[in-house]
Write a protein that holds these residues in place. Sequence first.
Motif, short mmCIF file in Angstrom:
data_model
loop_
_atom_site.label_atom_id
_atom_site.label_comp_id
_atom_site.label_asym_id
_atom_site.label_seq_id
_atom_site.Cartn_x
_atom_site.Cartn_y
_atom_site.Cartn_z
N GLU A 130 16.88 0.95 5.07
CA GLU A 130 16.06 0.77 3.92
C GLU A 130 14.61 0.72 4.27
OE1 GLU A 130 16.77 0.76 0.90
OE2 GLU A 130 18.98 0.72 0.97
N PRO A 131 13.71 1.42 3.46
CA PRO A 131 12.46 1.17 3.57
C PRO A 131 11.97 -0.38 3.47
CG PRO A 131 12.80 2.34 1.45
CD PRO A 131 14.03 2.02 2.34
N PRO A 132 10.92 -0.79 3.99
CA PRO A 132 9.96 -0.24 4.50
C PRO A 132 10.14 -0.02 6.29
CG PRO A 132 9.15 -2.35 4.38
CD PRO A 132 10.45 -2.09 3.66
N LEU A 163 3.78 -3.58 7.51
CA LEU A 163 2.84 -4.43 6.40
C LEU A 163 1.59 -3.61 5.68
CD1 LEU A 163 3.06 -7.27 5.68
CD2 LEU A 163 1.21 -7.75 7.26
N PRO A 164 1.73 -3.25 4.57
CA PRO A 164 0.66 -2.42 3.82
C PRO A 164 -0.73 -2.85 4.02
CG PRO A 164 2.54 -2.87 2.33
CD PRO A 164 2.56 -3.83 3.44
#
Lengths: 291, 521
Positions: A234-236, A54-55
């Motif tokens: 895959e990101p994230p 989570l950003p």
Amino acid sequence: MIPALTIPTPPLPVPARRSRWRRYELSLVGGVFFALVIFATAFAPLLTPYNPELPNVTSRFKLPSLQHPFGTDDFGRDVLARVLYGGRPILFTGFASVLAALVVGILIGTVGALYRGWIDLLLMRLMDVMLSFPSVLLAILIVAALGTGLANMIVAITFFMVPVFARLVRAIVLTLVYQDYVLAARAMGAGDLWLIRRHIFPNLLPPMIVQASAMLAVAISTATALNFLRLGVEPPTPDWGLMVADGQRLLFDAAHVPFFPGLAITLTLLSVNFIGDGLRDHLDPKLRRRL
Amino acid sequence: MSRRRTLSWWLALLALSLLLVPAVSAQQTGGTLVVAAESMGDSLENGLWSGFGTVNVLDNIGEGLVRSDFVSGEPTPGLAESWTISEDGLTYVFTLRGGLTFHDGTPVTAEAVVRSLTRDSNESDPAYIAGMYMFPGHGTTNWESLTATDASTVTLVLKTPDATQLHRLARPSAYILSPAALDAQGANIGTAPVMAGPFRLERFVPGQEAVLAAFDGYWAGRPFLDQIIIRAFPDEASILAALEAGEVQFTTNAPFLSVPRLQQSDNIRVEVGPALVDLFIGANVADEVTGNRDIRLAVNYAINRDNIILAGLNGFGELPASILSPTDLGFDESGRSISTYNPDLAREHIAKSGLATPIAIELAYENNRFWPVLAELVKADLEAVGFTVTLAGLDSGSFWGKVADGDIQLSINQRSTFVPDPNDKTSILHSVNSPGGQTRHELLPTAAEMDALLDAALQATDSATRVELYRQIQALALAEMPYIYLAYLTPPVFVADSVQGVPVGAAAAGRATLREVYLSN
């Protein structure tokens, strides 16, 4: 006058138990570290309060501190949390692909050695063809053909490791089937499955363990390389290879972001190699005698 | 006494200026500028170019009848010194400058102009290449005729009025090529094009670099620089390393993240370009999920654009308002309200869509520059309101291949102001340009209405009418939202401190013509 004869005194013998442990010092260190890595990645949710995906853009590029021991990245995510979670895909890929390659390799090698003839010829030439490709390149080709993702990455790594196990198994089984006790068992009417279970498999196990430990390092480094090339997860989703790939553009401005996953890769590979060396020393009777 | 004193002051001043003039001139002429590009095409064929590295080369070796001024937004004279437009807007008469020559020394004539501009539709031309485009969408197909009236006059007759016709002639595809070179090289003209721009092509290594030398015979005078080297680098990190090592003096492709550090540098200057580039998500309306208008609106309101600008663009962006840039004719400021971050409203739209949550959706992006970061930020925002997002990071070729196949639900991309006219950006909303594109908006119920507005805006000859029509176009695009705007990019332009006269506006649009750039001491 005759000079006094001096007889050099031999060094005091080290107690046997202590010397045996010292012989495996590095392997033990490697083993303990690798166990810690597995523990840390398995129980990551208990070790960090942060969500690794989570950003949190208000906390971008924080330097290492008590709150964030490895700092934060360009999304404001805790780098320690991402390193802890980031070992999961690589270790899972490493173990799964080695296990799969081991099973398939034992099957192919044993069948070839036991039945010989055209089956053996066909299987071994096939293995030769697979071995003729550079391993990482072959893995990239397979992932490119099948598509990215963890499952396809495991298939790709398994694919290039199978010949290594198959050829080794075949060589060992070929020496085993001509041993007196195996020939005697055959003469008494023992079937192939019985022979494999009672004589071949137990003798295969030690060299296979050594080989598997060596291949685990190869599998982990290949998985890291594929993730670095963005051909795996895959990101994230946190992953050490992907973190280094994403972090390389931050090298001059926030070096802590790629540094810690890079360090994790290095130390983990080193520990696996130390374990492999120790197992080889311990399980190879010739080496053990020499030591 | 006083007069004598004044005279001596004047004489002293004159002597000082005579001393200074050669020094200033020495600073302004000569030197080599190395430009770092993100890519370089395998060909410099101006009818088929790809990548901004190739455009940089073409913009400096080539020139069309008209130039586009990225500051005023107006067309200005290029190889044509003047032109007249008939009252009905259908006939353009261009007068070429006297004494123009190509880099090979042959004269630039009206015949040469006609041949270059009709090469794409003349299959008998030895330099014709199938599939070559000169003016995508609405170009030569709207031309009734193009003729050389005399040696220095070209007459263009259109089928319908085209308000952006002059700007179309400033596109790289409209740069004029030497007929002698076209005859000699035929379809291989892309390996060594001979044009009439301020620099001539000295050497071209496909995919790697182009070396340009000042053209002494350029109509506006020899450019200041002796040489320009436009070199492709594999990634932003290597461009940054080259910039810091002094191997590169000009680029728009260094990492934005490094700007604060570079601003502290004694040798590098960072200038910020205007908002000429839109970043957006294209929603494929042919898809069951993204074809649902409420889903598109949900995606729009779910995105926190402040985070996009802060973390994705490192502050080099502005909140978007529409497909047009703030400097474009007809730009409607009121559209900025769509940039509101409102996750509750996004959830309401999801509920109205009738689809059960979590809604699986795929978001594709190119695996370079800031796109992966933007994609991750968008994914986090969408998943917070009820989507499950699968990211597909692809190389450029695969990305556009998937777009053309219509396999992508959401795809992130950009649109630059290639020429400063509102039609340049809005033309992607026309259904003619929809097939094979990101949104398939020809399937929208308002497609016919949008086409009519776009056609009318293109054909309108007065500015006031165009402004009004483009406002309607922006409103309709926002109502249907096939494009979900993320931000305007205000890109940093990185230059070595010795580099002066950089056209920041044009550079921000990827159209840096370096004829007025010079190196100071």
